[in-house]
Design an enzyme around this catalytic site. Structure first.
Site, PDB file in Angstrom:
ATOM      1  N   ASP A  53       0.980  -1.282  -0.010  1.00 56.93           N
ATOM      2  CA  ASP A  53      -0.185  -0.097   0.018  1.00 56.93           C
ATOM      3  C   ASP A  53       0.927   1.104  -0.040  1.00 56.93           C
ATOM      4  O   ASP A  53       1.963   1.360   0.424  1.00 56.93           O
ATOM      5  CB  ASP A  53      -1.027   0.132   1.399  1.00 56.93           C
ATOM      6  N   LYS A  54       0.350   2.174  -0.419  1.00 58.62           N
ATOM      7  CA  LYS A  54       1.050   3.445  -0.530  1.00 58.62           C
ATOM      8  C   LYS A  54       1.832   3.840   0.708  1.00 58.62           C
ATOM      9  O   LYS A  54       3.067   4.431   0.743  1.00 58.62           O
ATOM     10  CB  LYS A  54       0.012   4.778  -1.033  1.00 58.62           C
TER      11      LYS A  54
END
Length: 352
Positions: free
Chosen positions: A155-156
């Site tokens: 995830d970011k």
């Protein structure tokens, strides 16, 4: 004449041609299947089918555009190997923390805040843009395009170790390893997570299927008989408890989480499901944000203002897609997470 049974075809990838003669064993075989076997690990069946449909394959001197064409013994099969087309995303000079690199793959320590792949709202400034710039001509082409092969994602706002393929054969082998989720023993993934509270047991297994939540972006724990339910297993071990009371309840804990499956947001959803969401998680930990109000300063402000989920991919081990060598990479927690863990470790939580 070039025959991959006796000669390395890697020099043809990206330009040139290959010519084969069909033997008795080829009689009745599908063109795409036979040619995929001849070209070897650098060419997937889907890539071979695309080449056939594009008119890049000739059989007995005539263009063959049907991947299912049946071959005969004694035919000549010629393949034109076009140079990989430039990647659609443009390369950008974004700093990378490179842990390892060779001609087949690259391993990086992704910082928090970096999106992996271009998409809606993030067409630039991604890990893919950075890799295209860094790798340049060393990308031989994934599916005929000069781009890095993403085989797994973080995830970011999750940091840590990622492996990315630079060639088709590495992409295929690594994709198969991640799809297998390490059941063959050739893949190991471990994360560290700072969570609210602490599981009663020092270790455990969360075997709870995941499916889409109402907003279709998030995931949720769902019954196993739901149509979109996907098998998901996370193993955890408590590394450290912070502010444990006499009844063994803790304010927070540092966990090691190991994945047996690789579902979207798996660790974050599983931790929230058992009542111990990852600190800072904006999607699955909102209901626990008020817990920070009970902490002493300056820990209270640090926990409330922590801008992301406190989750880090610390360990990745896999079998090299070409040499077969087991490779193991570790990355320390980034500064922001280390600082928050240390603040929990050194705060007098019994006075909160």
């Amino acid at each position: 004449m070039r025959d991959p049974d006796s000669e390395d075809l890697s020099g043809l990838i990206g330009a040139g041609s290959a010519v084969f003669e069909t033997g008795p064993e080829a009689a009745g075989a599908r063109l795409d299947l036979w040619l995929t076997q001849k070209l070897g690990a650098d060419f997937s069946r889907s890539r071979v089918q695309a080449l056939v449909r594009q008119g890049a394959v000739a059989v007995a001197g005539a263009p063959a555009t049907d991947p299912g064409r049946k071959l005969k013994a004694g035919e000549t099969v010629e393949v034109i190997l076009p140079a990989p087309t430039p990647a659609e995303p443009e390369g950008e000079d974004i700093p990378l923390d490179i842990l390892y690199e060779d001609s087949e793959l690259i391993v990086v320590n992704k910082p928090p805040g970096l999106v992996v792949h271009p998409g809606a709202g993030n067409w630039t400034g991604t890990l893919v843009n950075a890799l295209i710039h860094h790798c340049g001509d060393s990308l031989s082409g994934i599916g005929g395009v000069k781009r890095p092969g993403i085989v797994h994602r973080l995830d970011k706002d999750t940091s840590g170790v990622m492996v990315v393929a630079k060639t088709d054969r590495a992409h295929r082998a690594l994709s198969e390893a991640f799809a297998d989720h390490g059941r063959s023993g050739e893949l190991e993934r471990a994360y560290v997570a700072l969570v609210w509270g602490a599981p009663e047991r020092s270790s455990g297994v969360i075997d709870v299927p995941l499916g889409r939540a109402a907003d279709r972006v998030r995931r949720a724990a769902v019954p196993k008989d739901r149509a979109d339910a996907r098998h998901a297993v996370t193993r955890y071990a408590v590394l450290e408890r912070f502010g444990a009371k006499p009844d063994n309840r803790a304010t927070a804990a540092l966990l090691e989480c190991r994945l047996e499956t690789g579902r979207t947001h798996q660790i974050r959803v599983h931790m929230a499901h058992i009542g111990h969401p990852v600190i800072g998680d904006p999607d699955y930990g909102q209901a626990f944000r008020t817990k920070a109000n009970r902490l002493p300063e300056p820990l209270r402000s640090m926990a409330k203002d922590f801008p992301r989920q406190a989750l880090h991919a610390q360990l990745l081990a896999f079998s090299h897609p070409v040499t077969g060598e087991m490779m193991r990479f570790e990355a320390l927690m980034p500064h922001d997470m280390t600082e928050l863990v240390d603040a929990f470790r050194h705060s007098d939580l019994h006075k909160s």
